[in-house]
Write an enzyme that holds these catalytic residues in place. Structure first.
Site, PDB file in Angstrom:
ATOM      1  N   CYS A  40       0.848  -1.222  -0.108  1.00  0.00           N
ATOM      2  CA  CYS A  40      -0.072  -0.049  -0.270  1.00  0.00           C
ATOM      3  C   CYS A  40       0.836   1.356   0.115  1.00  0.00           C
ATOM      4  O   CYS A  40       1.876   1.270   0.721  1.00  0.00           O
ATOM      5  CB  CYS A  40      -0.751  -0.048   1.080  1.00  0.00           C
ATOM      6  SG  CYS A  40      -1.994   1.475   1.409  1.00  0.00           S
ATOM      7  N   ASP A  42       0.196   3.909   1.615  1.00  0.00           N
ATOM      8  CA  ASP A  42       0.465   4.385   2.835  1.00  0.00           C
ATOM      9  C   ASP A  42       1.698   4.806   3.508  1.00  0.00           C
ATOM     10  O   ASP A  42       2.700   3.955   3.548  1.00  0.00           O
ATOM     11  CB  ASP A  42      -0.316   3.497   3.920  1.00  0.00           C
ATOM     12  CG  ASP A  42      -0.615   4.136   5.259  1.00  0.00           C
ATOM     13  OD1 ASP A  42       0.197   4.636   5.953  1.00  0.00           O
ATOM     14  OD2 ASP A  42      -1.972   4.159   5.348  1.00  0.00           O
ATOM     15  N   ARG A  44       3.096   4.983   6.229  1.00  0.00           N
ATOM     16  CA  ARG A  44       3.375   4.338   7.506  1.00  0.00           C
ATOM     17  C   ARG A  44       3.751   2.825   7.292  1.00  0.00           C
ATOM     18  O   ARG A  44       3.855   2.145   8.254  1.00  0.00           O
ATOM     19  CB  ARG A  44       2.273   3.990   8.504  1.00  0.00           C
ATOM     20  CG  ARG A  44       1.707   5.625   9.068  1.00  0.00           C
ATOM     21  CD  ARG A  44       0.382   5.428   9.606  1.00  0.00           C
ATOM     22  NE  ARG A  44      -0.731   5.175   8.667  1.00  0.00           N
ATOM     23  CZ  ARG A  44      -2.087   5.181   8.969  1.00  0.00           C
ATOM     24  NH1 ARG A  44      -2.380   5.189  10.242  1.00  0.00           N
ATOM     25  NH2 ARG A  44      -2.977   4.604   8.174  1.00  0.00           N
ATOM     26  N   HIS A  96      -2.295  -3.869   4.922  1.00  0.00           N
ATOM     27  CA  HIS A  96      -2.069  -3.544   6.577  1.00  0.00           C
ATOM     28  C   HIS A  96      -3.413  -3.222   7.156  1.00  0.00           C
ATOM     29  O   HIS A  96      -4.400  -2.802   6.492  1.00  0.00           O
ATOM     30  CB  HIS A  96      -1.061  -2.265   6.535  1.00  0.00           C
ATOM     31  CG  HIS A  96      -1.837  -1.037   5.809  1.00  0.00           C
ATOM     32  ND1 HIS A  96      -2.455  -0.131   6.541  1.00  0.00           N
ATOM     33  CD2 HIS A  96      -1.958  -0.464   4.615  1.00  0.00           C
ATOM     34  CE1 HIS A  96      -2.786   0.950   5.863  1.00  0.00           C
ATOM     35  NE2 HIS A  96      -2.341   0.795   4.596  1.00  0.00           N
ATOM     36  N   CYS A  99      -6.274   0.137   6.853  1.00  0.00           N
ATOM     37  CA  CYS A  99      -6.096   0.514   5.318  1.00  0.00           C
ATOM     38  C   CYS A  99      -6.922   1.670   5.124  1.00  0.00           C
ATOM     39  O   CYS A  99      -7.998   1.360   5.000  1.00  0.00           O
ATOM     40  CB  CYS A  99      -5.823  -0.591   4.482  1.00  0.00           C
ATOM     41  SG  CYS A  99      -5.359   0.109   2.786  1.00  0.00           S
TER      42      CYS A  99
HETATM   43 CO    CO Z   1      -3.475   1.324   3.010  1.00  0.00          CO
END
Ligand code: CO
Length: 198
Positions: A40, A42, A44, A96, A99
């Site tokens: 992803c 993302d 993080r 994750h 998400c």
């Molecule tokens: Co995500």
């Protein structure tokens, strides 16, 4: 703030050269990663950081909600290069918990292009409505969908001509499905992997 990034970069590069003067010269000569990471976007969930891998050790493709769209030229080009040129041994699809992409997919329309991008997740949720609907807690339900999404993307990856042809040639590349916990920093193997023989 942007200036800080250059300052940090200089510090980082100097520290590597100080520890190993040949570090960048060696990296520049070739990349031979064992892993392709499909994760992803993302912020993080940075592949190198959470796996403790150095530059040169993992080839990375990231998009919103770690999807393998069968017609996504970007993802397919990365997949083809990783499998056919770099000859990676392992493809890791890593989702994750928590998400935002999975959450957005289930929170109704109104996200523009993102709604189109996330359609496979809504379709997946429809397919698994029988097991998802009884989960009362929304967070738990969405996290279960995060797991189901990883497994679905592992299957999609395995169905691409790129991977099928690699297997036909005897290149035993494996595709693994993992999920990362933003809350605890830990990776989990969802045991939904395929391939890897020979
Ligand atoms: Co995500």
């Amino acid at each position: 703030m942007l200036k800080d990034l250059f300052a940090r970069n200089l510090e980082w590069a100097r520290a590597h050269v100080a520890a190993d003067p040949e570090y960048f010269r060696r990296l520049a000569a070739q990349q031979a990663p064992e892993y392709l990471w499909i994760g992803c976007a993302d912020s993080r969930v940075p592949a190198n950081v959470i796996t403790g891998l150095d530059p040169g050790e993992v080839f990375v493709h990231r998009n919103v909600a770690n999807l393998v769209h069968p017609a996504d030229m970007n993802c397919l080009a990365v997949l083809q290069f990783a499998v056919e040129v770099l000859k990676v041994r392992h493809i890791i699809v890593c989702g994750h918990y928590g998400c935002g992409g999975v959450h957005a997919a289930m929170s109704g329309e109104g996200n523009g292009l993102l709604d189109h991008w996330l359609e496979p997740i809504r379709e997946l949720a429809r397919q698994h409505d029988g097991s998802l609907a009884p989960i009362q807690d929304q967070g738990v339900r969405l996290n279960r969908l995060c797991e189901l999404n990883v497994a679905a993307q592992v299957r999609r990856g395995a169905e691409t001509p790129i991977v099928r042809q690699a297997w036909a040639r005897g290149h035993g590349v494996a595709i693994h499905g993992w999920v990362y916990g933003i809350n605890d920093g830990l990776l989990r193997d969802l045991e939904c992997g395929v391939g890897g023989a020979s």
